[in-house]
Design an enzyme around this catalytic site. Structure first.
Site, PDB file in Angstrom:
ATOM      1  N   HIS A  91      -0.847   4.618  -3.289  1.00 29.25           N
ATOM      2  CA  HIS A  91      -0.277   4.501  -1.896  1.00 29.25           C
ATOM      3  C   HIS A  91       0.219   5.988  -1.518  1.00 29.25           C
ATOM      4  O   HIS A  91       0.725   6.857  -2.257  1.00 29.25           O
ATOM      5  CB  HIS A  91       1.121   3.670  -2.343  1.00 29.25           C
ATOM      6  N   GLU A 155      -5.112   2.313   4.987  1.00 29.10           N
ATOM      7  CA  GLU A 155      -3.791   2.529   5.173  1.00 29.10           C
ATOM      8  C   GLU A 155      -3.791   4.157   5.973  1.00 29.10           C
ATOM      9  O   GLU A 155      -3.607   4.905   5.145  1.00 29.10           O
ATOM     10  CB  GLU A 155      -3.020   2.610   4.204  1.00 29.10           C
TER      11      GLU A 155
HETATM   12  C1  PEP Z   1       2.898   0.121   3.480  1.00 29.38           C
HETATM   13  O1  PEP Z   1       3.767   0.091   2.554  1.00 29.38           O
HETATM   14  O2  PEP Z   1       1.690   0.133   2.778  1.00 29.38           O
HETATM   15  C2  PEP Z   1       2.904  -0.018   4.844  1.00 29.38           C
HETATM   16  C3  PEP Z   1       1.589  -0.596   5.463  1.00 29.38           C
HETATM   17  O3  PEP Z   1       4.046  -0.239   5.492  1.00 29.38           O
HETATM   18  P1  PEP Z   1       4.597  -0.576   6.914  1.00 29.38           P
HETATM   19  O4  PEP Z   1       3.944  -2.032   7.148  1.00 29.38           O
HETATM   20  O5  PEP Z   1       6.065  -0.593   7.059  1.00 29.38           O
HETATM   21  O6  PEP Z   1       3.738   0.287   7.968  1.00 29.38           O
END
Ligand code: PEP
Length: 239
Positions: A91, A155
């Site tokens: 992450h 992400e």
């Molecule tokens: C995450 O923690 O991986 C994330 C996507 O957070 P958020 O949904 O708050 O953007």
């Protein structure tokens, strides 16, 4: 395959809040066809695992070594011993992790019987200079395994916790890039997923699920997202 919905609680909540969340989810989980994975902080894992019925419980990290003198760290084997089933790896909020560490973590997690959800994604600078594809290909080559069972979470760093989300075409294109590098895998999207945008995200045909941070902290709000997925995605695939 059912749609994957992963809740990442990060360093939020308390044990009692989390117990309440899991109990509510248990009560509503009968009949849900999506696969739900909830990832609380380490300290809530034992409660979550003991209480959860149909819900899968994941950790937010593990160490890249099997065991040893690593004060404050938690190994994949320890998570498996708790009967944890998933683990989020790489992450972007875990700064200073290298691609090779993330790869090692994935290997050790799989060896220990966990299913890793491995994050990839470009930062704002790379997105603005249109280097997304280049960054994703690099990360696929350097942090992802080629022959194992795992899930990839796309992400984009600039979308996490900001309210910004790439367009559906951009997400679909990145998913194709990932699949062209590592073969057919389940690829999910994470970054500001909310009740407002889930309907639109569900129109991405190659999307297998979502990873939700802040929008997973409030049970009622999170459950509305699950309901929207159930109504849209799962009815579409059964038609
Ligand atoms: C995450 O923690 O991986 C994330 C996507 O957070 P958020 O949904 O708050 O953007």
């Amino acid at each position: 395959m059912s749609f994957l919905i992963v809740a990442n609680w990060k360093m939020n909540g308390t044990r009692s809040l989390f117990v309440d969340f899991i109990n509510k989810l248990n009560n509503k989980s009968n009949g849900i066809t999506s696969k739900i994975v909830v990832c609380p902080p380490f300290t809530s894992l034992p409660d979550a695992i003991e209480l959860s019925d149909n819900i899968n419980i994941g950790a937010q990290n593990c160490h890249h070594k099997k065991y040893g003198s690593y004060t404050g760290e938690v190994s994949a084997r320890m998570l498996k011993e708790l009967e944890c089933t998933y683990v989020i790896l790489g992450h972007s909020e875990r700064i200073n992790e290298t691609d090779s560490e993330i790869k090692l973590k994935s290997e050790i997690a799989i060896e220990s019987g966990l299913h890793p959800i491995i994050c990839v994604g470009e930062n704002a600078e790379n997105y603005k200079s249109r280097r997304t594809k280049e960054v994703i290909v690099y990360q696929c080559k350097n942090r992802l395994l080629t022959h194992s069972e795992y899930t990839v979470a796309y992400e984009p760093l600039w979308a996490i916790g900001t309210g910004y989300v790439p367009s559906n075409d951009e997400i679909a294109e990145v998913i194709e890039v990932i699949k062209s590098c590592i073969g057919e895998k389940q690829v999910i999207y994470g970054g500001s997923v909310s009740l407002e945008n889930i309907g639109s995200l569900l129109r991405i045909s190659n999307l297998s699920g979502v990873l939700i941070g802040s929008a997973s902290l409030d049970f009622d709000y999170f459950y509305k997202i699950i309901q929207q997925v159930e109504e849209t995605y799962n009815s579409e695939i059964s038609n």
